[in-house]
Design an enzyme around this catalytic site. Structure first.
Site, mmCIF file in Angstrom:
data_model
loop_
_atom_site.group_PDB
_atom_site.id
_atom_site.type_symbol
_atom_site.label_atom_id
_atom_site.label_comp_id
_atom_site.label_asym_id
_atom_site.label_seq_id
_atom_site.Cartn_x
_atom_site.Cartn_y
_atom_site.Cartn_z
ATOM 1 N N PHE A 160 41.717 41.823 27.038
ATOM 2 C CA PHE A 160 41.517 40.409 27.308
ATOM 3 C C PHE A 160 40.538 39.912 26.236
ATOM 4 O O PHE A 160 39.512 40.556 25.985
ATOM 5 C CB PHE A 160 40.950 40.194 28.714
ATOM 6 C CG PHE A 160 40.804 38.743 29.078
ATOM 7 C CD1 PHE A 160 41.922 37.997 29.419
ATOM 8 C CD2 PHE A 160 39.579 38.119 29.034
ATOM 9 C CE1 PHE A 160 41.804 36.647 29.731
ATOM 10 C CE2 PHE A 160 39.451 36.767 29.346
ATOM 11 C CZ PHE A 160 40.565 36.039 29.692
ATOM 12 N N ASP B 223 36.060 47.936 31.803
ATOM 13 C CA ASP B 223 36.240 46.612 32.393
ATOM 14 C C ASP B 223 37.233 46.752 33.547
ATOM 15 O O ASP B 223 38.393 47.110 33.350
ATOM 16 C CB ASP B 223 36.778 45.650 31.325
ATOM 17 C CG ASP B 223 36.981 44.237 31.861
ATOM 18 O OD1 ASP B 223 37.223 44.074 33.076
ATOM 19 O OD2 ASP B 223 36.931 43.296 31.052
ATOM 20 N N TYR C 286 36.477 37.456 41.313
ATOM 21 C CA TYR C 286 37.293 36.347 41.827
ATOM 22 C C TYR C 286 38.782 36.661 41.849
ATOM 23 O O TYR C 286 39.577 35.805 42.196
ATOM 24 C CB TYR C 286 37.026 35.053 41.052
ATOM 25 C CG TYR C 286 36.981 35.171 39.547
ATOM 26 C CD1 TYR C 286 38.133 35.301 38.800
ATOM 27 C CD2 TYR C 286 35.759 35.138 38.879
ATOM 28 C CE1 TYR C 286 38.085 35.394 37.424
ATOM 29 C CE2 TYR C 286 35.691 35.232 37.502
ATOM 30 C CZ TYR C 286 36.857 35.354 36.771
ATOM 31 O OH TYR C 286 36.805 35.457 35.412
ATOM 32 N N LYS C 287 39.147 37.881 41.479
ATOM 33 C CA LYS C 287 40.553 38.256 41.535
ATOM 34 C C LYS C 287 40.801 39.000 42.859
ATOM 35 O O LYS C 287 40.844 38.378 43.909
ATOM 36 C CB LYS C 287 40.902 39.097 40.318
ATOM 37 C CG LYS C 287 40.689 38.360 38.980
ATOM 38 C CD LYS C 287 41.088 39.227 37.799
ATOM 39 C CE LYS C 287 40.637 38.614 36.476
ATOM 40 N NZ LYS C 287 41.385 37.401 36.117
ATOM 41 N N ARG D 174 53.601 36.382 34.740
ATOM 42 C CA ARG D 174 52.728 37.392 35.321
ATOM 43 C C ARG D 174 52.658 37.188 36.832
ATOM 44 O O ARG D 174 52.387 36.084 37.302
ATOM 45 C CB ARG D 174 51.334 37.258 34.690
ATOM 46 C CG ARG D 174 50.471 38.482 34.815
ATOM 47 C CD ARG D 174 49.173 38.299 34.058
ATOM 48 N NE ARG D 174 48.335 37.300 34.698
ATOM 49 C CZ ARG D 174 47.003 37.279 34.633
ATOM 50 N NH1 ARG D 174 46.350 38.190 33.914
ATOM 51 N NH2 ARG D 174 46.300 36.346 35.230
#
Lengths: 400, 400
Positions: free
Chosen positions: B132, B201, B226-227, B375
């Protein structure tokens, strides 16, 4: 009898001052009780309309719209939009402030960026020796990482300490402990005359007095939003980068939010133009939108009027302390001169920690700063003169 | 007729799978509607009890207790307390995780600290070339500030790229785009064999599958909340520092919250022992306590069961896509092997941006990642097999 008549003299004076206070009605914009809250320089009181706004963010924006809110609820652009709301309070035109991260993290961005702007020949960072500790720690880290030397000096010593080696100077607009207001225009001019960059920490001035960032040519500035801006506990801080320096702002924290094309998912970094370049990662939306709502209390409130009331409050507090507190029990660390006073009064006092506990028990909330300071903050939006008189009277009673 | 009977065959299969799903009841812990929400790998859904908890934080803790809440409501210790709540989800014993700042800021802390642990002889940082983007940008900044060279390599190339110069390796547990799960135990062992430090990560793995930080000897790790952890938009990230490395964790962001005596207001920095050393500035309490509340949905939920369901969901999705989507219209970028699959499926698709818009219009929410990826994230806590069947069916309809 003489003490009683003196009591009522100050109480009468407070009543008159409150009656003449054009900002008195603003108190209704906040949730307050009968405590005298003189700790708004640590955590601002809750604006009354904020809970409903936060509830909407949680229930509707997050709960119902979910991911769509990044666009539809304006989440993505919140850091610069809220920056533009703060801008007039610190004398900045739009497009120069972003909100996000903590003050410490923004100090890091600003100091490293300032050193990089100064260029290779300059390898010294000056920092206010009496600064709130985090600024000193972070400046030390910035110095270490950029190969600079850190030199702590008092703000008064800055003009003589400046030289050809000076890259950046990190200063507090108002000293967190003493409440002393430093001369931002003159110090900024001195820093510029030496070819260096000025970074100002506005934590204890923004929202309490005019700052004039643009007018005085400040290079970079940071500040928190949970004191006089009432953004809520740990609400995100902000970073100001003067418009003509933005293209040279070279962030040590170039997160994807600061990319020119954040959703391009490119492996090569290319910084966005403008204030957005100061962003780092995904903004903490709940805290950020609580702050945005809190800023509504400033609608129609001129900072100049706030400053005038702030000085009247601290003047009156010093007068009441002089009357109520027995001689020699406290010593004010806060300058008498208006030009050198922020919006707080710091009293050196023996057993200050214990005295503050007793004050709080009796409904007067200030705070204690080690080793011996009673700190009282005066937020002109919701503190009145009767509060001030009561606080000094209770303090006098404790110290009698 | 054959298509209809096929439709019902998969629908029947979904019904059976849902009936046998021991986690199915967890869906009631969330606020959901009849949208198929396959974007929990971007923003997790709202846990149903969170709004009331946030309201209490705002109205009572901030509004009534104000500054007292730093102690009385446990605000001050929230970063490490919530870190300990996340710890079992990523296979860490207590005392090694602090919550705060963004993922990007934590990547910066971790990479710089890892380089410093590695010592002077090592001046190269390896980074996942398909990472990312923010991790790559921040690693580049860390390299620049520590005098290292940054070398992007694919995770598969890491073992051969490691050498005597390698200081730190920054890797993603699950690739954000393809959903590929990387071999954390083997790669960590390889990094250690080369005498370097591994920074992982966990943004796309924590809360979806077992991580085993302690078991596999990971040095440092970061992740967002937050995922799959459903902490809310931009909720604070976390930093893991393995216990035996904590005394050597030398933060590039030594804010006052990481000081051994934060209220001592000392001008000299002295780092706190333990995970607290990873803190920086004042924590953003509203976002942080929303996250704390959100973590309650994990009560009694074993990560192993979540992983089993996750794999069943993605298996079933791939099967449904195979049945419903016309041949050649999509290509899965997500590995078939369970050991290489996270909790998402990425489909390469022509006009993916437009296709995702039409999916969302028809009540199937995934996301689009430039240039050509659909996705779909599968959060086992609230996504069921009927959702999966419907998503694939709607996709098939659009692409027919």
């Amino acid at each position: 009898m003489s003490e009683l008549s003196e009591l009522s003299e100050l109480a009468v004076a407070a009543e008159k001052l409150d009656a003449a206070d054009e900002l008195a009605g603003l108190r209704e914009r906040f949730v307050l009780d009968d405590v005298v809250y003189l700790d708004g320089n640590s955590l601002g009181a809750l604006p009354a309309h904020v809970p409903a706004r936060v509830e909407d963010v949680v229930r509707r924006q997050w709960g119902e719209l979910r991911i769509r809110s990044w666009e539809e609820s304006g989440w993505w652009t919140a850091p610069e939009r809220i920056g533009d709301r703060i801008a007039p309070l610190v004398g900045a035109a739009a497009g120069q402030i972003v909100v996000g991260d903590s003050t410490s993290v923004n100090v890091f961005k600003a100091v490293v960026a300032a050193v990089r702007m100064a260029g290779d020949g300059r390898d010294e960072i000056l920092v206010d020796a009496t600064t709130f500790p985090t600024d000193g720690y972070i400046a030390e880290s910035a110095a270490r990482l950029t190969g600079c030397e850190l030199r702590p000096v008092t703000p008064a010593e800055v003009p003589s300490a400046l030289g050809e080696r000076t890259a950046a100077v990190l200063l507090n607009h108002v000293d967190y402990r003493t409440g002393r207001l430093h001369d931002l225009p003159a110090l900024t001019a001195a820093v510029h005359a030496a070819g260096a960059y000025a970074v100002w920490d506005l934590c204890h001035s923004a929202g309490a007095l005019p700052v004039g960032l643009d007018e005085h040519g400040v290079d970079l500035a940071v500040g928190c939003t949970y004191k006089y801006l009432n953004g809520g506990p740990g609400s995100p801080a902000y970073l100001y980068v003067r418009r003509d320096l933005q293209d040279r702002f070279d962030s040590p924290l170039p997160g994807w939010n600061s990319h020119a094309e954040p959703f391009g998912m490119r492996s090569a970094y290319a910084p966005a133009p403008g204030a957005v370049r100061g962003r780092v990662g995904t903004p903490d939306i709940l805290s950020m939108l609580a702050l945005e709502a809190a800023l509504d209390v400033w609608d129609g409130v001129p900072v100049e009027a706030v400053r005038a009331k702030s000085l009247a409050l601290t003047d009156f507090f010093l007068r009441c302390v002089g009357e109520y507190v027995p001689e020699g029990r406290v010593e004010s660390l806060t300058p008498v001169a208006h030009a050198e006073r922020g919006s707080q009064v710091a009293l050196r006092c023996e057993d200050a920690g214990d005295v503050m506990k007793r004050l709080i028990e009796r409904g007067v909330v200030g705070d204690f700063r080690a080793p011996d300071v009673l700190r009282f903050g005066f937020t002109p939006l919701y503190v009145g003169f009767a509060d001030v008189e009561r606080a000094a009277r209770v303090l006098g009673g404790i110290l009698a």
